[in-house]
Write an enzyme that holds these catalytic residues in place. Structure first.
Site, PDB file in Angstrom:
ATOM      1  N   GLU A  48     -35.457  28.100  82.617  1.00  0.00           N
ATOM      2  CA  GLU A  48     -34.732  29.431  82.473  1.00  0.00           C
ATOM      3  C   GLU A  48     -35.247  30.343  83.423  1.00  0.00           C
ATOM      4  O   GLU A  48     -34.087  31.281  83.934  1.00  0.00           O
ATOM      5  CB  GLU A  48     -35.221  29.860  81.168  1.00  0.00           C
ATOM      6  N   PHE A 103     -41.827  28.806  64.278  1.00  0.00           N
ATOM      7  CA  PHE A 103     -41.942  27.458  65.418  1.00  0.00           C
ATOM      8  C   PHE A 103     -40.900  28.269  66.645  1.00  0.00           C
ATOM      9  O   PHE A 103     -39.937  28.781  66.228  1.00  0.00           O
ATOM     10  CB  PHE A 103     -41.237  26.283  65.252  1.00  0.00           C
ATOM     11  N   GLN A 104     -41.343  28.431  67.679  1.00  0.00           N
ATOM     12  CA  GLN A 104     -40.782  29.065  68.965  1.00  0.00           C
ATOM     13  C   GLN A 104     -40.291  30.449  68.690  1.00  0.00           C
ATOM     14  O   GLN A 104     -39.238  31.060  69.133  1.00  0.00           O
ATOM     15  CB  GLN A 104     -39.540  28.149  69.323  1.00  0.00           C
ATOM     16  N   LYS A 108     -30.869  32.905  64.568  1.00  0.00           N
ATOM     17  CA  LYS A 108     -30.112  32.059  64.278  1.00  0.00           C
ATOM     18  C   LYS A 108     -29.067  31.947  63.160  1.00  0.00           C
ATOM     19  O   LYS A 108     -28.068  31.548  62.983  1.00  0.00           O
ATOM     20  CB  LYS A 108     -30.802  30.599  64.256  1.00  0.00           C
ATOM     21  N   MET A 145     -47.323  34.655 104.378  1.00  0.00           N
ATOM     22  CA  MET A 145     -47.619  36.104 104.194  1.00  0.00           C
ATOM     23  C   MET A 145     -48.973  36.553 103.732  1.00  0.00           C
ATOM     24  O   MET A 145     -49.661  37.624 104.294  1.00  0.00           O
ATOM     25  CB  MET A 145     -46.549  36.742 103.256  1.00  0.00           C
TER      26      MET A 145
END
Ligand SMILES: Cc1ncc(C[n+]2csc(CCOP(=O)(O)OP(=O)(O)O)c2C)c(N)n1
Length: 588
Positions: A73, A135-136, A185, A495
């Site tokens: 993602e 969940f999630q 959802k 760097m």
């Protein structure tokens, strides 16, 4: 090209040229979400599937919008960000709830710092589970509120489409930036027959177009009277499509132009009035001009500390005219003597008309030219030393198309790319400035190529940055994107190594990466074309071979691991006191 292509081909157009899918009435919240994206003109969605976002993906199945499945993602958010930079329209990314949403956060914070237009849609657990540690489940709105222009929680199937339309418009209008809509959802699965309206920002959001005429006149009078006038062009000039107005203004009134890093491309770097970009690793001549100007017209810049160094030594003698669409930027970091709130394009036109005369600045222009001669962007290329990264960038710039787009990771390679590539067009420099996100390079090249399929796309990356998002190479291969990746491989997070040598007595802790893979072979494992480059004699041939390959290629350029980036203004330092080499650094 994308997964949707085959579905599109299967769609049958009716007599009006519209697909049956376009005409189907909305029956669920998810369909309303997709319809809102269609209404807004979205072409692509970059995303990753997952439980809570599945209803939206299911609705996307019937849409003309192409979905680009990313490997992670974070990659989706950077690809959407780069798409937004190159196209000027919001890039769209999808993620599921929980880890999908949290993986987007870096990309949203990045877009927020650089005012890049992005809209993120995230799945969420059903509303009756919110707060239950389902969940999630994660508080996506809470997490993203500080790093977005606005985050929405969509609570109703009847209004979810308009929420998405509003978020899209808000990402695009005024000062651009990222927005997010969190989609429970049950809302996306909920029934509705409400068609979303046209995308519209909230009525309360009214960014100014033109600045106040009297203020413009006052600023123009001051600028026309200046002995040492200077334009500082920021990323806001590009975002406002004001590069033409800037060029007209600077040429007409013969005022030298310095850009910020995000403003690279707003003014052609090969023009005699250009002093290129200023700041920590900007050109010596840009930093000298900033330090000595008596009137600075700063447009679309937030005066980031990498640009200003210490604020007390920044343009100490200058009257500052600050043009910005966001009033919150006025006198935030640098005091504005003449604030002009408005859209850069509109205000530049106003200023053009209001200027009573050209400033009398022959001597100043000569002085700027002297600084150019005094502090050229130089580097050595001894044959008996390893390849210098600056040479690779410079040769590539000479060989590439004039409108080629360059994306980068973050580190030394990013600075060499911005210093030694000659940029002449807006929207050709795609980088992570404010957040400084390693890993931005690989996915941003994908988003850039999607936005501008006919333009050459080159990504300069560091070995450390490349390893952070290398998995997105699989996407470039799957989509057969003609991108040339050049890993300026110093087997280090260079760097950091440079700062350890300069400011931590050479104590190289966790900065040397002799364990990096052979990137040409890694590229081949992904199905891309790999090249290894070690010698000066092979530079041109290798670059041309990589450019000619029709698909993603990776050049593993083995560079001098001890090479450092100069000029350098130490953090918080005085822009007029820049180091040109290591010895210099010890003296300031
Ligand atoms: C995600 C992230 N982690 C850490 C850093 C700190 N950091 C800034 S530059 C840099 C080195 C980058 O190394 P590499 O990509 O190999 O580029 P190089 O400097 O060698 O050109 C690091 C670790 C960062 N900017 N971003």
């Amino acid at each position: 090209m994308s997964e949707r292509a085959s579905i599109e081909e299967a769609d049958e157009a009716d007599e009006d040229g519209e697909t049956a899918a376009e005409q189907a009435p909305v029956t669920t919240g998810a369909q309303s979400v997709v319809r809102a994206l269609e209404n807004a003109g979205a072409e692509y969605v970059f995303g990753v599937q997952g439980g809570a976002i599945m209803p939206v993906y299911d609705a996307l199945y019937d849409s003309e919008i192409d979905h680009v499945t990313m490997a992670h993602e974070q990659g989706a958010s950077h690809a959407a960000d780069a798409y937004g930079i190159v196209s000027g329209e919001p890039g769209v990314c999808f993620a599921t709830s929980g880890p999908g949403a949290t993986n987007l956060v870096t990309g949203l914070a990045d877009a927020n710092m650089d005012s890049d237009p992005v809209i993120a849609l995230t799945g969420q657990v059903a509303t009756d589970l919110v707060g239950n540690d389902a969940f999630q489940e994660t508080d996506t709105v809470g997490i993203t509120q500080p790093v977005t222009k606005h985050s929405y929680f969509a609570g109703d199937a009847d209004t979810v489409g308009d929420d998405v339309g509003e978020a899209f418009a808000l990402a695009d209008e005024g000062r651009q930036g990222p927005t997010l809509v969190d989609l429970p959802k049950d809302v996306t699965q909920g029934e509705t027959d409400v068609e979303p309206g046209e995308p519209k920002a909230p009525d309360t959001y009214r960014p100014a177009e033109e600045a106040d005429d009297a203020n413009v006149q006052e600023a123009a009078d001051v600028l026309a009277e200046a002995d040492r006038p200077l334009i500082l062009s920021g990323g806001g000039v590009i975002k406002a499509e004001a590069s033409d107005e800037l060029r007209d203004f600077a040429r007409e009134y013969e005022i030298p132009v310095v850009t910020t890093m995000p403003g690279i491309g707003s003014f052609p770097e090969d023009h005699e009035l250009s002093l290129e970009w200023a700041g920590m690793h900007g050109t010596g001549y840009a930093n000298m001009a900033i330090t000595n100007t008596d009137c600075m017209l700063a447009i679309g810049t937030r005066f980031d500390d990498r640009l200003t160094g210490g604020v007390d030594s920044f343009a100490p003698d200058a009257d500052v005219i600050h043009v910005d669409v966001d009033p919150a930027e006025i006198s935030k970091n640098i005091h504005a003597d003449y604030p002009l709130i408005g859209d850069a394009k509109a205000v530049l036109r106003q200023l053009y008309d209001a200027m009573p005369a050209e400033p009398d600045a022959d001597e100043w222009r000569e002085q700027c030219q002297t600084w150019k001669d005094e502090y050229p962007m130089d580097y050595d290329t001894p044959d008996d030393e390893p390849l210098k990264p600056q040479y690779v960038v410079e040769r590539f710039s000479e060989l590439a198309d004039d409108d080629a787009i360059v994306t980068t990771g973050v580190g030394q390679h990013q600075m060499w790319a911005s210093q030694f590539w000659t940029f002449t067009e807006p929207r050709t420099w795609v980088s992570s400035h404010g957040l400084g996100t390693m890993g931005y390079g690989v996915p941003s090249a994908i988003g850039a190529k999607m936005a501008a399929p006919d333009q050459e796309v080159v990504c300069f990356d560091g070995d450390g940055s490349f390893l952070m998002t290398v998995q997105e190479l699989s996407v470039a291969v799957r989509e057969n994107l003609d991108i040339t990746y050049v890993v300026l491989n110093n087997e280090a997070v260079g760097m950091v190594r440079q700062w350890q040598d300069g400011f931590f007595e050479g104590r190289r802790m966790a900065s040397e990466y002799p364990w990096v893979p052979e990137f040409d072979k890694l590229a081949e494992a992904f199905g891309a074309r790999g090249f290894r480059l070690e010698d000066y004699d092979d530079v041109e041939e290798t670059i041309e071979a990589a450019r000619e390959y029709d698909g993603p290629s990776v050049v593993d350029a083995i560079i001098d691991p001890e090479e450092n980036v100069f000029p350098m203004v130490p953090s918080g330092g005085d822009n007029g006191l820049f180091a040109l080499n290591e010895d210099h650094l010890e003296m300031i």
